[in-house]
Enzyme design. Structure first.
Site: not given
Length: 363
Positions: A42, A334, A337
Site C-alpha cells: 500500500s 491514517d 500510512h
C-alpha cells in the site's frame, strides 16, 4: 543505530537538497532515467487494487483529498506516494500509473508503472489474506509489460527503457503486521529468525527475477519502525499509546539482514546497482523529534473519529470532516500510512540512495 538517529537531521537536509535540485534543475528533464517501475504494497500501490476483488482499497475519501483535483485514486495517502515524487524528480510524469488501470496504454506506461498491490508482502500468503496481488503476480505482470513494450516500441527502445529504469521495491511491513506479529498466520510454523530469513530470501528472489528480466538500478526500502505506527501504539497492551519495542526490534533485525543481502546482490549481479533505503532511520527521527522536520504530531494519524490511532483502509470510511485540517502537520495520515509530506521525504531518501551518476551508466 543511535549514531544514525543523531545524524538524521543533517541527512534530511541533504535529502531535501537532492529532491529540490532534481525537481528544479535542468538535469531532471535530460532523460537519464526513462522510467520508474514499482513493486510493493500500500505504500506503492497507485491504484491497482481498484481493479481486483479485494478489501484493501483506498479509492474513497478522505484518501486523495490533497491529490490533484481531490481525487481518491487508490493511493493510501492524502496525496502522492514516494514513487510519484521520485518520478517527478527525474523529469518524468508527476504520478506513476497503475498497471491494471485500463485507462493507461503501454505508451503511457513506458515512462513509469506501478505493479504494487495494497496488502501484498514478500510472503505470497500475506497477499492472500486481503485477496491482494502477490509479489510473484506483480513480477509476472512486469514480464508481460516487457513483452508489451517490445511489441509497441521495438526491441531497442524496450531494452533501453527496461535497462535504464529505476526500480523501487517498497514491501514487507504487511508480512509482519497482518501475517506474523498481529495475526500469527506464519507464527505457528516459523520462529522470528526463521521468518526473517524466509522473507529476505523472498526479497532476494524478487530482485534476481527482475534483474533477469533486464532491471539494473534497483532500490529496496527497509521496514519502518513498525511498533510506532499509530495502530500499533493503540494495541500495545503493555504501555498503551507508546511504541511497541518488540515490533521495532523485529523491524531492525529484519532490516539488518535485508541490507546485508542487498549489498551482496550489488556485488554478485552483473551490471546491477542495488541500493538499500533506510526508511526506519528516517521515520524514527521524524517520530522522535517531529518538530525538527516541520511536523506537530507523530503519534496519531490525521484521519479518524477523534483518536487517529486505529483508522485505516477497510477499518474506516470517513468523510473529510473527520480528518485534520492540515495533513502536512502529521507524520501519519491514517493509523498506518505516512502523510504525503512524509512520503515526500522518503522519496528524497530513495533518490539519495541511488545517485544520478550510478543511474546514468545504464542508458
Amino acid at each position: 543505530m543511535s549514531s544514525l538517529r543523531h545524524a538524521m537531521p543533517v541527512v534530511l537536509v541533504l535529502v531535501h537538497a537532492v529532491l529540490a535540485l532534481a525537481l528544479q534543475g535542468p538535469a531532471a528533464g535530460s532523460g537519464e532515467v526513462p522510467a520508474v517501475i514499482v513493486f510493493g504494497d500500500s505504500t506503492a500501490d497507485t491504484g491497482n487494487n481498484n481493479f481486483i476483488q479485494t478489501v484493501a482499497r483506498g479509492n474513497y475519501a478522505p484518501y486523495g483529498r490533497d491529490y490533484a483535483g481531490g481525487v481518491a485514486t487508490g493511493r493510501f495517502s492524502n496525496g502522492r506516494l514516494p514513487a510519484d515524487f521520485v518520478s517527478e524528480a527525474l523529469g518524468l510524469p508527476p504520478s506513476v500509473p497503475a498497471y491494471l488501470d485500463p485507462a493507461h496504454t503501454v505508451h503511457h506506461l513506458a515512462s513509469g508503472v506501478s505493479f504494487a498491490s495494497a496488502g501484498s508482502g514478500l510472503d505470497n500468503i500475506t497477499a492472500q489474506i486481503p485477496s491482494a496481488m502477490t509479489l510473484s503476480e506483480q513480477i509476472d505482470h512486469f514480464r508481460q509489460y516487457t513483452e508489451r513494450l517490445r511489441r509497441a516500441k521495438g526491441e531497442a527502445a524496450a531494452r533501453r527503457i527496461i535497462a535504464g529504469a529505476l526500480y523501487i521495491f517498497s514491501i514487507g511491513a504487511s508480512d509482519f503486521l497482518q501475517n506474523y506479529l498481529v495475526f500469527p498466520v506464519r507464527g505457528y510454523s516459523f520462529t522470528p529468525a526463521e521468518y526473517e530469513a524466509y522473507l529476505v530470501g523472498a526479497a532476494e528472489a524478487a530482485v534476481r527475477a527482475v534483474h533477469g528480466l533486464g532491471a539494473r538500478a534497483v532500490t529496496f526500502a527497509g521496514l519502518p519502525p513498525l511498533g510506532c505506527l499509530p495502530l500499533e501504539r493503540a494495541v500495545n497492551l503493555r504501555i498503551p499509546g507508546d511504541c511497541n519495542s518488540a515490533y521495532n526490534m523485529a523491524a531492525v533485525s529484519f532490516n539488518r539482514r535485508l541490507e546485508g543481502m542487498i549489498g551482496r546482490l550489488g556485488r554478485e549481479l552483473p551490471g546491477a546497482r542495488v541500493a538499500y533505503v533506510d526508511q526506519y532511520g528516517l521515520l524514527s527521527a521524524m517520530i522522535a523529534r517531529p518538530w525538527e522536520y516541520g511536523f506537530e504530531n507523530s503519534a496519531q494519524g490525521c484521519c479518524g473519529s477523534g483518536t487517529g490511532y486505529v483508522e485505516t483502509g477497510a477499518l474506516w470510511s470517513l468523510k473529510s470532516a473527520l480528518a485534520c485540517d492540515d495533513a502536512g502537520k502529521y507524520v501519519f495520515f491514517d493509523a498506518v500510512h505516512p502523510s504525503e509530506r512524509a512520503y515526500r521525504m522518503i522519496a528524497g531518501a530513495i533518490l539519495n540512495a541511488t545517485s544520478h551518476s550510478r543511474l546514468h551508466r545504464f542508458n
